[in-house]
Design an enzyme around this catalytic site. Structure first.
Site, PDB file in Angstrom:
ATOM      1  N   GLU A  43      44.531  47.694  43.432  1.00  0.00           N
ATOM      2  CA  GLU A  43      45.398  46.512  43.545  1.00  0.00           C
ATOM      3  C   GLU A  43      46.766  46.752  42.888  1.00  0.00           C
ATOM      4  O   GLU A  43      46.824  47.140  41.721  1.00  0.00           O
ATOM      5  CB  GLU A  43      44.679  45.323  42.867  1.00  0.00           C
ATOM      6  CG  GLU A  43      45.421  44.019  42.997  1.00  0.00           C
ATOM      7  CD  GLU A  43      44.609  42.819  42.479  1.00  0.00           C
ATOM      8  OE1 GLU A  43      43.368  42.845  42.544  1.00  0.00           O
ATOM      9  OE2 GLU A  43      45.247  41.871  41.984  1.00  0.00           O
ATOM     10  N   LYS A  77      38.355  36.890  36.647  1.00  0.00           N
ATOM     11  CA  LYS A  77      38.584  38.003  37.583  1.00  0.00           C
ATOM     12  C   LYS A  77      39.842  38.767  37.167  1.00  0.00           C
ATOM     13  O   LYS A  77      39.895  40.003  37.224  1.00  0.00           O
ATOM     14  CB  LYS A  77      38.707  37.467  39.010  1.00  0.00           C
ATOM     15  CG  LYS A  77      38.701  38.540  40.086  1.00  0.00           C
ATOM     16  CD  LYS A  77      40.078  39.100  40.407  1.00  0.00           C
ATOM     17  CE  LYS A  77      40.005  40.134  41.524  1.00  0.00           C
ATOM     18  NZ  LYS A  77      41.323  40.734  41.800  1.00  0.00           N
ATOM     19  N   ASP A 107      29.590  52.191  34.243  1.00  0.00           N
ATOM     20  CA  ASP A 107      28.953  51.314  35.223  1.00  0.00           C
ATOM     21  C   ASP A 107      29.653  49.950  35.195  1.00  0.00           C
ATOM     22  O   ASP A 107      29.354  49.101  34.352  1.00  0.00           O
ATOM     23  CB  ASP A 107      27.465  51.196  34.857  1.00  0.00           C
ATOM     24  CG  ASP A 107      26.682  50.324  35.822  1.00  0.00           C
ATOM     25  OD1 ASP A 107      27.303  49.591  36.618  1.00  0.00           O
ATOM     26  OD2 ASP A 107      25.444  50.367  35.759  1.00  0.00           O
ATOM     27  N   HIS A 115      54.462  40.956  42.980  1.00  0.00           N
ATOM     28  CA  HIS A 115      53.941  41.721  44.115  1.00  0.00           C
ATOM     29  C   HIS A 115      55.074  42.160  45.035  1.00  0.00           C
ATOM     30  O   HIS A 115      55.085  43.260  45.547  1.00  0.00           O
ATOM     31  CB  HIS A 115      52.950  40.877  44.914  1.00  0.00           C
ATOM     32  CG  HIS A 115      51.595  40.801  44.278  1.00  0.00           C
ATOM     33  ND1 HIS A 115      50.765  41.882  44.188  1.00  0.00           N
ATOM     34  CD2 HIS A 115      50.928  39.783  43.699  1.00  0.00           C
ATOM     35  CE1 HIS A 115      49.646  41.547  43.585  1.00  0.00           C
ATOM     36  NE2 HIS A 115      49.721  40.272  43.266  1.00  0.00           N
TER      37      HIS A 115
END
Ligand code: MEV
Length: 426
Positions: A81, A265, A281, A379
């Site tokens: 991302e 998130k 992991d 972005h």
């Protein structure tokens, strides 16, 4: 080395690699692995999982400016991302004026669970287990002499009674196990599997599941940072506006699970990227994070943001952090091994501290953008740089062109080429 040097992203890939090679104890093979020239081969991968046909690449970036517990750290991040590595680096820069990040990891204690069905007398079974606790712990310690020699091994035994479940009541035994520098799943799973016959004999029940819990709430990592008020103002936003916006944004996540999921998130954007770069992991870390966020029965924010008496912005993040530096992919994957060397990590606790500091930085980057200009502008800047590069611009020219495309609000390759042509006219 001056880690506040803001121009790492201006360098070419080769220059960046060369630079990290001069500032960390990396050899040629490490640099080749990090640079993607060598690294994980299909042959190596064939030893890791089944039915291998190849390897799959993802971008590896190095977050800059991190000062964690007074130590400069160049942080490897694997993520697809855009804006994540830039966001972390920028927030790490803001945090430096307040002393950078402080971070602590608790003892590396994992929980192994045994589900005991058909126990005829649960209170008597619990009493028997607790009465023989020392014996059971000693037996469990004998399963892994290497870990014992390193100072790890079983620490405690807990007995829980689940009164209501879809199939009725049962007993649960927790083996608390110090796994030292490992992630610990193998050690814990082996221990609970081997201890089960003794548990069956003492309880008169039948042990069904014997498995590690990913809710590693005894293996926590915590990070904190103070962003001086003066650092927060930008463009037309006053420092107070930015600070209060961030605190209000956090309050939204603290109160509302719909927002908390997205807020967390954003934290995991940073956390997972470092966890992946080190071959750990990330599904285990994800599972632990979200279960911990819901531990009160109400899913909420993993982080907290407030102001201190001087009006500065103070952030904290606490979450389970089951990461290791020995065993599994952390050792097999050449780039993961090099990533640990890059951060000069000698203990799993140090890695946990770095991961959680990056998670906090990432959360700040998201909240600062969301509470002010929105996240699209950041972005757009990255997108504009990609377009400028595709149009053939390099170095200073690339930055100038990207700025111009953003200012014009037209981020298209044809326009980028046109501007380059205009600029090249005498
Ligand atoms: C996007 O990957 C992450 C954010 O949605 C996090 C947040 O909303 O806090 C920007």
């Amino acid at each position: 080395m001056d880690h506040t040097r803001p121009k790492f992203y201006h360098l070419t890939i080769e220059e960046r690699l060369k630079l990290i090679g001069t500032t960390a104890p990396l050899d040629e093979a490490d640099l080749a692995a990090l640079g993607g020239v060598e690294g994980l081969t299909p042959a190596l991968a064939d030893h890791m999982i089944e039915n291998v046909i190849g390897v799959f690449g993802l971008p590896l970036g190095i977050a800059q400016n991190f000062l964690i517990n007074g130590r400069e750290v160049q942080v490897p991040m694997v993520i697809e991302e855009p804006s994540v590595v830039a966001g972390a680096s920028f927030m790490a820069r803001l945090a430096r004026s307040g002393g950078g990040f402080t971070a602590q990891a608790s003892a590396p204690e994992m929980i192994g669970q045994m589900q005991v069905l058909g126990v005829p007398d649960p209170p008597a079974a619990r009493a028997a287990l607790l009465e023989h606790k020392l014996e059971l712990l000693e037996e469990a310690a004998s399963f892994d002499p290497v870990l014992r020699r390193l100072g790890g091994g079983p620490r405690d035994l807990e007995v829980r009674f689940i009164e209501t479940s879809p199939t009725g009541p049962f007993l649960v035994v927790h083996l608390i196990y110090d796994v030292r520098d490992a992630m610990g799943a193998n050690a814990v799973n082996t221990a609970v599997e081997r201890l089960s016959p003794r548990v069956e004999a003492l309880t008169g029940g039948r042990v069904l599941l014997r498995i590690l819990s990913n809710l590693a709430d005894r293996r926590l990592a915590k990070a904190g940072c103070t962003i001086l008020l003066d650092e927060l103002a930008f463009d037309d936003f006053s420092a107070e506006e930015v600070r209060d916006g961030i605190i209000n944004a956090w309050a939204f996540a603290a109160a509302d699970p719909y927002r908390a999921a997205t807020h967390n998130k954003g934290i995991m954007n940073g956390v997972d990227a470092v966890v992946m770069a080190t071959g750990n992991d990330w599904r285990a870390v994800e599972a632990g994070a979200h279960a911990y966020a819901a531990r009160s029965g109400h899913y909420t924010s993993l982080s907290a943001w407030e102001k201190d008496a001087s009006g500065n912005l103070v952030g904290t993040l606490e979450m389970p952090m089951a990461v290791g530096i020995v065993g599994g992919a952390t050792q097999v994957h050449p780039a993961a091994r090099a990533a640990l060397k890059l951060m000069e990590i000698t203990h799993a606790a140090q890695l946990a501290e770095i991961v959680v500091a990056v998670g906090l930085a990432q959360n700040l980057a998201a909240l600062r953008a969301l509470a002010t200009e929105g996240i699209q502008r950041g972005h757009m800047t990255l997108h504009a740089r990609q377009v400028a590069a595709a149009a053939g611009a390099q170095g200073e020219m690339l930055e100038r062109l990207a700025d111009r495309l953003v200012a014009d609000k037209t981020i298209r390759i044809d326009r980028a080429k046109e501007i380059l042509q205009e600029w090249s006219k005498p």
